[in-house]
Structure formats: C-alpha cells, structure tokens
Scaffold this motif. Structure first.
Motif, short mmCIF file in Angstrom:
data_model
loop_
_atom_site.label_atom_id
_atom_site.label_comp_id
_atom_site.label_asym_id
_atom_site.label_seq_id
_atom_site.Cartn_x
_atom_site.Cartn_y
_atom_site.Cartn_z
N ASP A 19 -40.35 18.38 -45.87
CA ASP A 19 -39.28 18.39 -46.87
C ASP A 19 -39.76 18.79 -48.26
OD1 ASP A 19 -37.43 17.69 -44.97
OD2 ASP A 19 -37.36 15.58 -45.55
N LEU A 20 -40.98 18.38 -48.62
CA LEU A 20 -41.55 18.69 -49.94
C LEU A 20 -40.76 18.10 -51.10
CD1 LEU A 20 -42.52 22.42 -49.26
CD2 LEU A 20 -44.00 20.40 -49.09
N ILE A 21 -40.06 17.01 -50.83
CA ILE A 21 -39.34 16.28 -51.88
C ILE A 21 -39.67 14.79 -51.74
CG2 ILE A 21 -37.44 17.92 -52.14
CD1 ILE A 21 -35.76 16.07 -50.36
N LYS A 22 -39.50 14.06 -52.84
CA LYS A 22 -39.76 12.62 -52.84
C LYS A 22 -38.87 11.94 -51.79
CE LYS A 22 -40.07 8.80 -56.15
NZ LYS A 22 -39.37 7.68 -55.67
N ASP A 23 -39.45 11.05 -51.04
CA ASP A 23 -38.76 10.30 -49.99
C ASP A 23 -38.23 11.19 -48.87
OD1 ASP A 23 -39.23 7.87 -51.33
OD2 ASP A 23 -37.43 8.16 -52.56
N GLY A 24 -38.83 12.35 -48.68
CA GLY A 24 -38.46 13.23 -47.58
C GLY A 24 -38.91 12.64 -46.25
N SER A 25 -38.56 13.31 -45.19
CA SER A 25 -38.91 12.83 -43.85
C SER A 25 -40.42 12.80 -43.65
CB SER A 25 -38.30 13.75 -42.79
OG SER A 25 -36.90 13.73 -42.86
N SER A 26 -40.89 11.75 -42.98
CA SER A 26 -42.30 11.67 -42.60
C SER A 26 -42.49 12.52 -41.33
CB SER A 26 -42.69 10.22 -42.31
OG SER A 26 -42.05 9.78 -41.11
N TRP A 27 -43.75 12.79 -40.99
CA TRP A 27 -44.02 13.54 -39.78
C TRP A 27 -43.50 12.80 -38.54
CZ3 TRP A 27 -44.30 18.17 -38.30
CH2 TRP A 27 -44.78 18.49 -37.03
N ASP A 28 -43.64 11.49 -38.51
CA ASP A 28 -43.11 10.71 -37.38
C ASP A 28 -41.59 10.85 -37.28
OD1 ASP A 28 -45.60 9.84 -36.48
OD2 ASP A 28 -45.53 7.98 -37.66
N GLU A 29 -40.91 10.86 -38.41
CA GLU A 29 -39.45 11.05 -38.41
C GLU A 29 -39.07 12.45 -37.94
OE1 GLU A 29 -38.02 8.02 -41.96
OE2 GLU A 29 -38.95 9.93 -42.52
N VAL A 30 -39.84 13.44 -38.34
CA VAL A 30 -39.58 14.82 -37.89
C VAL A 30 -39.69 14.89 -36.37
CG1 VAL A 30 -40.48 17.18 -37.91
CG2 VAL A 30 -40.24 15.92 -40.06
N ALA A 34 -36.76 15.90 -33.85
CA ALA A 34 -36.92 17.03 -32.93
C ALA A 34 -36.55 16.63 -31.51
CB ALA A 34 -38.34 17.56 -33.00
N GLN A 35 -37.04 15.48 -31.08
CA GLN A 35 -36.71 15.00 -29.73
C GLN A 35 -35.23 14.72 -29.59
OE1 GLN A 35 -38.90 14.71 -26.92
NE2 GLN A 35 -36.82 14.80 -26.15
N ALA A 36 -34.62 14.12 -30.61
CA ALA A 36 -33.18 13.84 -30.56
C ALA A 36 -32.38 15.13 -30.52
CB ALA A 36 -32.78 12.99 -31.78
N ILE A 37 -32.84 16.14 -31.23
CA ILE A 37 -32.16 17.44 -31.24
C ILE A 37 -32.21 18.06 -29.84
CG2 ILE A 37 -32.36 19.82 -32.11
CD1 ILE A 37 -33.33 18.42 -34.80
N THR A 72 -45.25 24.53 -37.36
CA THR A 72 -44.56 24.79 -36.09
C THR A 72 -45.56 24.60 -34.95
OG1 THR A 72 -43.14 26.37 -37.24
CG2 THR A 72 -43.16 26.47 -34.84
N ARG A 73 -46.76 25.14 -35.14
CA ARG A 73 -47.82 24.98 -34.14
C ARG A 73 -48.14 23.51 -33.90
NH1 ARG A 73 -51.84 28.34 -31.83
NH2 ARG A 73 -53.07 27.01 -30.49
N LYS A 74 -48.15 22.72 -34.96
CA LYS A 74 -48.44 21.29 -34.83
C LYS A 74 -47.42 20.61 -33.92
CE LYS A 74 -49.24 17.10 -37.54
NZ LYS A 74 -49.36 16.50 -38.85
N LEU A 75 -46.13 20.92 -34.11
CA LEU A 75 -45.10 20.33 -33.26
C LEU A 75 -45.28 20.78 -31.81
CD1 LEU A 75 -42.59 18.47 -33.42
CD2 LEU A 75 -41.21 20.54 -33.64
N VAL A 81 -41.41 18.40 -27.97
CA VAL A 81 -40.24 18.97 -27.31
C VAL A 81 -40.69 20.05 -26.33
CG1 VAL A 81 -38.65 18.48 -29.21
CG2 VAL A 81 -39.87 20.66 -29.16
N SER A 82 -39.80 20.40 -25.43
CA SER A 82 -40.12 21.46 -24.47
C SER A 82 -39.33 22.74 -24.75
CB SER A 82 -39.86 20.98 -23.05
OG SER A 82 -38.49 20.63 -22.89
N ILE A 83 -38.39 22.69 -25.69
CA ILE A 83 -37.59 23.87 -26.01
C ILE A 83 -38.38 24.79 -26.95
CG2 ILE A 83 -35.36 22.77 -25.59
CD1 ILE A 83 -35.06 22.32 -28.59
N PRO A 84 -38.02 26.07 -27.00
CA PRO A 84 -38.75 27.00 -27.88
C PRO A 84 -38.62 26.63 -29.36
CG PRO A 84 -37.39 28.20 -26.30
CD PRO A 84 -37.01 26.75 -26.20
N LEU A 85 -39.70 26.94 -30.09
CA LEU A 85 -39.75 26.72 -31.53
C LEU A 85 -39.82 28.07 -32.23
CD1 LEU A 85 -42.31 23.79 -31.65
CD2 LEU A 85 -39.81 23.65 -31.68
#
Length: 158
Positions: A19-30, A34-37, A72-75, A81-85
């Motif tokens: 997010d690059l903003i204060k109080d943005g999503s953490s990596w765990d939240e991302v 992603a899994q929920a999406i 993207t590579r990190k995810l 997830v198993s869907i394309p990035l």
C-alpha cells in the motif's frame, strides 16, 4: 455473483500488494485477501502497487522499470493462491515484460499507459520492430493528470 458465474468467464481482481501508506495492509493481510479473492471466484489477480495518495513514487519516470515485480514473485513463491498473477507498474516495453515472465516473477503482464503512447505496441513487438514503438516515458502529464481532473486521457509522446 459467485454462484451465477459463467464457466470460463475471466474475473480479474486488482489487489494492492504494497500500500505504501500509513496503516496500509500488512503482508499477512495481503495473503489473506489474495486467498479470499481466489476463494470468491476470481480467475486472475492483478498485483497493484501503492495508492495515488502514497508519498512513495510507483509509476513516475524516476522509478526503475519493473521494480515492483518482485512482490508478485513473492506471492507466487509462497504459494498463497493457485490462480495466475499479473504484474504491473512501470512495465512500459515488450522486452521488460518478457524479462519479468522469463524470470518467473508473474504469469502475465498488465500495461496501460504504454498503449496510450503507442496503440500498436503489440503489433510492432510481434513484427520484430521494437525500435518503432513509441515508448511511454511515465511523465503522467496527459494521461493521469488529465484523468484526475476529468479530462480525456491522452499521451504526450503520441
């Protein structure tokens, strides 16, 4: 909408990876998002970087090309997830896109402003004429600056 989904219908969801903003999503939240999406039925995740409100530049000329494909590579590497990035941000030429794909950073590439700079970018690349491509210089003056004030987007190099 999940139950009414048409088979083979593509659903792309853009997820901010950093997010690059204060109080943005953490990596765990991302990762949870992603899994929920994917669970909700999306077929591709487009990996966005930052918000326009962020003070960290992500798409201007000074940002190195493809500098954010690592996230993207990190995810992918974490097998969340198993869907394309789909990688995004400062990917403005076919050879840059190819290098991202060859490294395995993403499954596909998303470009927007390069098509304003040269609507024939794909044809020129396919025909082996990269020197003929009008390259986006990421100045944002006629595309994003116009869009933010309700004017029609265009491109200074086209």
């Amino acid at each position: 909408w999940h139950e009414a989904r048409v088979p083979d219908f593509i659903i792309i969801f853009r997820l901010s990876m950093i997010d690059l903003i204060k109080d943005g999503s953490s990596w765990d939240e991302v990762k949870i998002l992603a899994q929920a999406i994917e669970d909700a039925g999306a077929t591709i995740i487009n990996t966005g970087i930052g918000w326009h409100e962020a003070r960290v530049p992500t798409i201007v000329t000074s940002v190195p090309r493809a500098t954010f494909s690592w996230v993207t590579r990190k995810l992918r590497d974490e097998k969340v997830v198993s869907i394309p990035l789909c990688a995004t941000n400062r990917i403005n030429a076919p050879h840059i896109a190819e290098s991202i794909l060859e490294r395995g950073d993403s499954d596909m590439i998303s470009m927007a402003r390069p098509f304003l700079a040269d609507p024939d970018i794909v044809n020129k690349a396919r025909e082996g004429q990269p020197e003929e491509i009008n390259t986006c210089i990421a100045c944002n003056q006629a595309c994003l600056d116009h869009a933010f004030v309700g004017k029609m987007s265009s491109c200074l190099v086209n």
